[in-house]
Every structure is written in structure tokens, then in C-alpha cells.
Scaffold this motif. Structure first.
Motif, PDB file in Angstrom:
ATOM      1  N   CYS A  54      36.408  35.866  40.194  1.00 23.81           N
ATOM      2  CA  CYS A  54      37.236  34.659  40.211  1.00 23.81           C
ATOM      3  C   CYS A  54      38.192  34.693  41.406  1.00 23.81           C
ATOM      4  O   CYS A  54      39.071  35.552  41.485  1.00 23.81           O
ATOM      5  N   GLU A  55      37.998  33.745  42.306  1.00 27.28           N
ATOM      6  CA  GLU A  55      38.853  33.667  43.499  1.00 27.28           C
ATOM      7  C   GLU A  55      40.312  33.419  43.130  1.00 27.28           C
ATOM      8  O   GLU A  55      41.214  34.017  43.720  1.00 27.28           O
ATOM      9  N   MET A  56      40.560  32.555  42.149  1.00 26.99           N
ATOM     10  CA  MET A  56      41.927  32.256  41.753  1.00 26.99           C
ATOM     11  C   MET A  56      42.631  33.514  41.252  1.00 26.99           C
ATOM     12  O   MET A  56      43.764  33.799  41.629  1.00 26.99           O
ATOM     13  N   SER A  57      41.950  34.294  40.415  1.00 24.90           N
ATOM     14  CA  SER A  57      42.539  35.530  39.892  1.00 24.90           C
ATOM     15  C   SER A  57      42.846  36.502  41.025  1.00 24.90           C
ATOM     16  O   SER A  57      43.904  37.131  41.043  1.00 24.90           O
ATOM     17  N   MET A  58      41.906  36.606  41.960  1.00 25.50           N
ATOM     18  CA  MET A  58      42.136  37.499  43.093  1.00 25.50           C
ATOM     19  C   MET A  58      43.358  37.066  43.893  1.00 25.50           C
ATOM     20  O   MET A  58      44.192  37.891  44.262  1.00 25.50           O
ATOM     21  N   HIS A  59      43.478  35.778  44.149  1.00 23.35           N
ATOM     22  CA  HIS A  59      44.628  35.270  44.906  1.00 23.35           C
ATOM     23  C   HIS A  59      45.935  35.512  44.148  1.00 23.35           C
ATOM     24  O   HIS A  59      46.937  35.912  44.745  1.00 23.35           O
ATOM     25  N   LEU A  60      45.931  35.262  42.829  1.00 23.56           N
ATOM     26  CA  LEU A  60      47.134  35.480  42.025  1.00 23.56           C
ATOM     27  C   LEU A  60      47.598  36.926  42.091  1.00 23.56           C
ATOM     28  O   LEU A  60      48.798  37.205  42.131  1.00 23.56           O
ATOM     29  N   MET A  61      46.653  37.848  42.089  1.00 27.90           N
ATOM     30  CA  MET A  61      46.982  39.273  42.062  1.00 27.90           C
ATOM     31  C   MET A  61      47.008  39.898  43.455  1.00 27.90           C
ATOM     32  O   MET A  61      47.152  41.117  43.581  1.00 27.90           O
ATOM     33  N   GLY A  62      46.856  39.078  44.469  1.00 22.49           N
ATOM     34  CA  GLY A  62      46.950  39.577  45.832  1.00 22.49           C
ATOM     35  C   GLY A  62      45.780  40.454  46.259  1.00 22.49           C
ATOM     36  O   GLY A  62      45.926  41.284  47.154  1.00 22.49           O
ATOM     37  N   MET A  63      44.641  40.290  45.615  1.00 25.36           N
ATOM     38  CA  MET A  63      43.469  41.099  45.970  1.00 25.36           C
ATOM     39  C   MET A  63      42.653  40.386  47.043  1.00 25.36           C
ATOM     40  O   MET A  63      42.653  39.162  47.135  1.00 25.36           O
ATOM     41  N   THR A  64      41.941  41.180  47.834  1.00 28.30           N
ATOM     42  CA  THR A  64      41.077  40.633  48.882  1.00 28.30           C
ATOM     43  C   THR A  64      39.658  41.154  48.700  1.00 28.30           C
ATOM     44  O   THR A  64      39.436  42.187  48.054  1.00 28.30           O
ATOM     45  N   ARG A  65      38.719  40.459  49.285  1.00 27.55           N
ATOM     46  CA  ARG A  65      37.310  40.866  49.208  1.00 27.55           C
ATOM     47  C   ARG A  65      37.104  42.252  49.831  1.00 27.55           C
ATOM     48  O   ARG A  65      36.290  43.037  49.375  1.00 27.55           O
ATOM     49  N   GLU A  66      37.905  42.561  50.851  1.00 24.95           N
ATOM     50  CA  GLU A  66      37.757  43.829  51.578  1.00 24.95           C
ATOM     51  C   GLU A  66      38.036  45.053  50.712  1.00 24.95           C
ATOM     52  O   GLU A  66      37.575  46.147  51.035  1.00 24.95           O
ATOM     53  N   GLU A  67      38.772  44.895  49.625  1.00 28.30           N
ATOM     54  CA  GLU A  67      39.099  46.054  48.793  1.00 28.30           C
ATOM     55  C   GLU A  67      38.211  46.190  47.555  1.00 28.30           C
ATOM     56  O   GLU A  67      38.411  47.083  46.737  1.00 28.30           O
ATOM     57  N   LEU A  68      37.191  45.332  47.451  1.00 27.19           N
ATOM     58  CA  LEU A  68      36.288  45.399  46.297  1.00 27.19           C
ATOM     59  C   LEU A  68      35.152  46.381  46.556  1.00 27.19           C
ATOM     60  O   LEU A  68      34.839  46.717  47.699  1.00 27.19           O
ATOM     61  N   ILE A  69      34.518  46.806  45.474  1.00 28.56           N
ATOM     62  CA  ILE A  69      33.389  47.729  45.567  1.00 28.56           C
ATOM     63  C   ILE A  69      32.240  47.091  46.336  1.00 28.56           C
ATOM     64  O   ILE A  69      32.134  45.869  46.411  1.00 28.56           O
ATOM     65  N   ASP A  70      31.407  47.937  46.895  1.00 26.33           N
ATOM     66  CA  ASP A  70      30.181  47.463  47.529  1.00 26.33           C
ATOM     67  C   ASP A  70      29.155  47.279  46.413  1.00 26.33           C
ATOM     68  O   ASP A  70      28.726  48.257  45.802  1.00 26.33           O
ATOM     69  N   TYR A  71      28.837  46.057  46.136  1.00 21.86           N
ATOM     70  CA  TYR A  71      27.927  45.710  45.045  1.00 21.86           C
ATOM     71  C   TYR A  71      26.984  44.655  45.600  1.00 21.86           C
ATOM     72  O   TYR A  71      27.438  43.635  46.127  1.00 21.86           O
ATOM     73  N   PRO A  72      25.678  44.868  45.492  1.00 24.94           N
ATOM     74  CA  PRO A  72      24.730  43.974  46.175  1.00 24.94           C
ATOM     75  C   PRO A  72      24.732  42.523  45.710  1.00 24.94           C
ATOM     76  O   PRO A  72      24.427  41.636  46.482  1.00 24.94           O
ATOM     77  N   ASN A  73      25.072  42.271  44.480  1.00 18.27           N
ATOM     78  CA  ASN A  73      25.026  40.906  43.950  1.00 18.27           C
ATOM     79  C   ASN A  73      26.417  40.402  43.596  1.00 18.27           C
ATOM     80  O   ASN A  73      26.609  39.742  42.590  1.00 18.27           O
ATOM     81  N   LEU A  74      27.414  40.730  44.430  1.00 19.93           N
ATOM     82  CA  LEU A  74      28.785  40.324  44.179  1.00 19.93           C
ATOM     83  C   LEU A  74      29.154  39.158  45.094  1.00 19.93           C
ATOM     84  O   LEU A  74      28.860  39.181  46.283  1.00 19.93           O
ATOM     85  N   LYS A  75      29.776  38.152  44.486  1.00 21.45           N
ATOM     86  CA  LYS A  75      30.237  37.007  45.275  1.00 21.45           C
ATOM     87  C   LYS A  75      31.563  36.522  44.698  1.00 21.45           C
ATOM     88  O   LYS A  75      31.897  36.807  43.549  1.00 21.45           O
ATOM     89  N   LEU A  76      32.304  35.804  45.513  1.00 24.56           N
ATOM     90  CA  LEU A  76      33.529  35.171  45.052  1.00 24.56           C
ATOM     91  C   LEU A  76      33.169  33.775  44.564  1.00 24.56           C
ATOM     92  O   LEU A  76      32.330  33.111  45.169  1.00 24.56           O
ATOM     93  N   ALA A  77      33.795  33.354  43.473  1.00 21.28           N
ATOM     94  CA  ALA A  77      33.447  32.048  42.899  1.00 21.28           C
ATOM     95  C   ALA A  77      34.637  31.480  42.140  1.00 21.28           C
ATOM     96  O   ALA A  77      35.588  32.195  41.831  1.00 21.28           O
ATOM     97  N   GLY A  78      34.533  30.224  41.822  1.00 23.42           N
ATOM     98  CA  GLY A  78      35.537  29.556  41.003  1.00 23.42           C
ATOM     99  C   GLY A  78      34.987  29.274  39.623  1.00 23.42           C
ATOM    100  O   GLY A  78      33.804  29.506  39.338  1.00 23.42           O
TER     101      GLY A  78
END
Length: 180
Positions: free
Chosen positions: A139-163
Motif C-alpha cells: 500500500c503506497e499510502m501506508s508507506m507514505h504515512l510511515m515514511g517508508m520508501t521502495r528502496e528499503e523493501l526486500i528484493d521480492y520478484p512479484n512486489l509492486k506498489l499499489a493503492g
């Protein structure tokens, strides 16, 4: 009504039913960041990947912390985002039990029992899910609320940001939808 008209009507009804039939997939909202809930979600996801054509998870709010990679340094952040980063667990190994945590002792006991009984740890379940083609949307909104970025997420082949709209569209055509 003639026989031809009845057949045409039935064919139209069958086509409508066919077009609106649920797809062979499981959609799951993963909301909580508690280890016990995350384990349940990932065990269900890896099991369902053997049964359904597709399995997709939507990680939101506190569950997103399980997707942080403890080895990755986040990019520079503002004060509030840095505070969230310090307070939230950093990845699957840092998640704690939501019930019977007992100051960390319950989590350690659970992890010890899982290892003794050859039950995969949470980070291993993520690897198994990836190998099985389980899709994860964060969830992009959750990531933004918590100050998280895509760069700090695990390397996962089927991972995407979504609403939420993407999740709802996906879940709307699923045979099964779960909320954990």
C-alpha cells in the motif's frame, strides 16, 4: 417465445454468468504486523499458491514493516519518517508476537519451537512464496504515512506498489478474499 428465442436467451445468460464468474485466485489483505498473524498469512499464501492459479497479497499499515530489508539503508528522510523508521520493526526477523509476547520471551520461544519442528521462519516463507509466484502489493499510502520508501523493501520478484483501488479490483474477481 420460440425455441430459437429461448436458446438465444439461455446463451446470453450463460455468457453473462461466464463473464462474471470469479477467477481462480486468492486475494488477501495483510494488515497486522504481529508475527503470529504474518505467519498465518504467509502459510495460507504458500498453501494457496498450490491450489489457486494466482495468489496476491496486499500489505498495508503495520504489515508493511515485515517487508523492510534490514540490510538496506533508507535514503535521507525527514524527522517524522526517521522516527517511524526507528520505531517500526526492520523486516521479517524483527517481527514480534501479538499474543503472549511476554517481553520478547514468547517470540523467542515460538521461533525456537518452529526451528525444532522444521517450520519455516517468516523470512523463509517469503522466499517460498516468491518461488511459488505469490504476488505482493504494498500500500503506497501506508508507506507514505510511515515514511517508508521502495528502496528499503526486500528484493521480492512479484512486489509492486499499489493503492486500495488496485487491490479492490483484484479482489473483486477472486474466488476467495481474506483479511488478516
Amino acid at each position: 417465445m420460440t425455441l430459437e428465442e429461448r436458446i438465444a436467451s439461455l446463451e446470453s445468460q450463460v455468457e453473462t454468468l461466464s463473464n462474471n464468474a470469479p477467477e481462480d485466485k486468492l486475494s488477501m489483505v495483510v494488515f497486522t504486523g504481529d508475527l503470529d498473524h504474518l505467519l498465518a498469512a504467509m502459510i495460507i499464501a504458500t498453501g494457496s499458491s498450490a491450489m489457486f492459479e494466482r495468489t496476491s497479497l496486499f500489505f498495508t499499515f503495520w504489515a508493511t514493516a515485515a517487508l523492510r530489508d534490514p540490510k538496506k539503508a533508507p535514503p535521507p528522510k525527514n524527522l517524522v519518517s526517521r522516527m517511524f523508521g526507528m520505531m517500526l520493526p526492520k523486516g521479517a526477523p524483527a517481527m514480534k508476537l501479538g499474543t503472549m509476547n511476554m517481553g520478547g520471551m514468547g517470540t523467542a520461544m515460538m521461533k525456537g519451537l518452529m526451528k525444532k519442528q522444521n517450520i519455516l521462519a517468516l523470512d523463509e516463507l517469503f522466499k517460498r512464496a516468491a518461488g511459488n509466484g505469490v504476488e505482493i502489493a504494498v500500500c503506497e499510502m501506508s508507506m507514505h504515512l510511515m515514511g517508508m520508501t521502495r528502496e528499503e523493501l526486500i528484493d521480492y520478484p512479484n512486489l509492486k506498489l499499489a493503492g486500495v483501488a488496485s487491490f479492490l479490483q483484484n479482489a473483486g474477481s477472486s474466488k476467495s478474499t481474506l483479511f488478516i
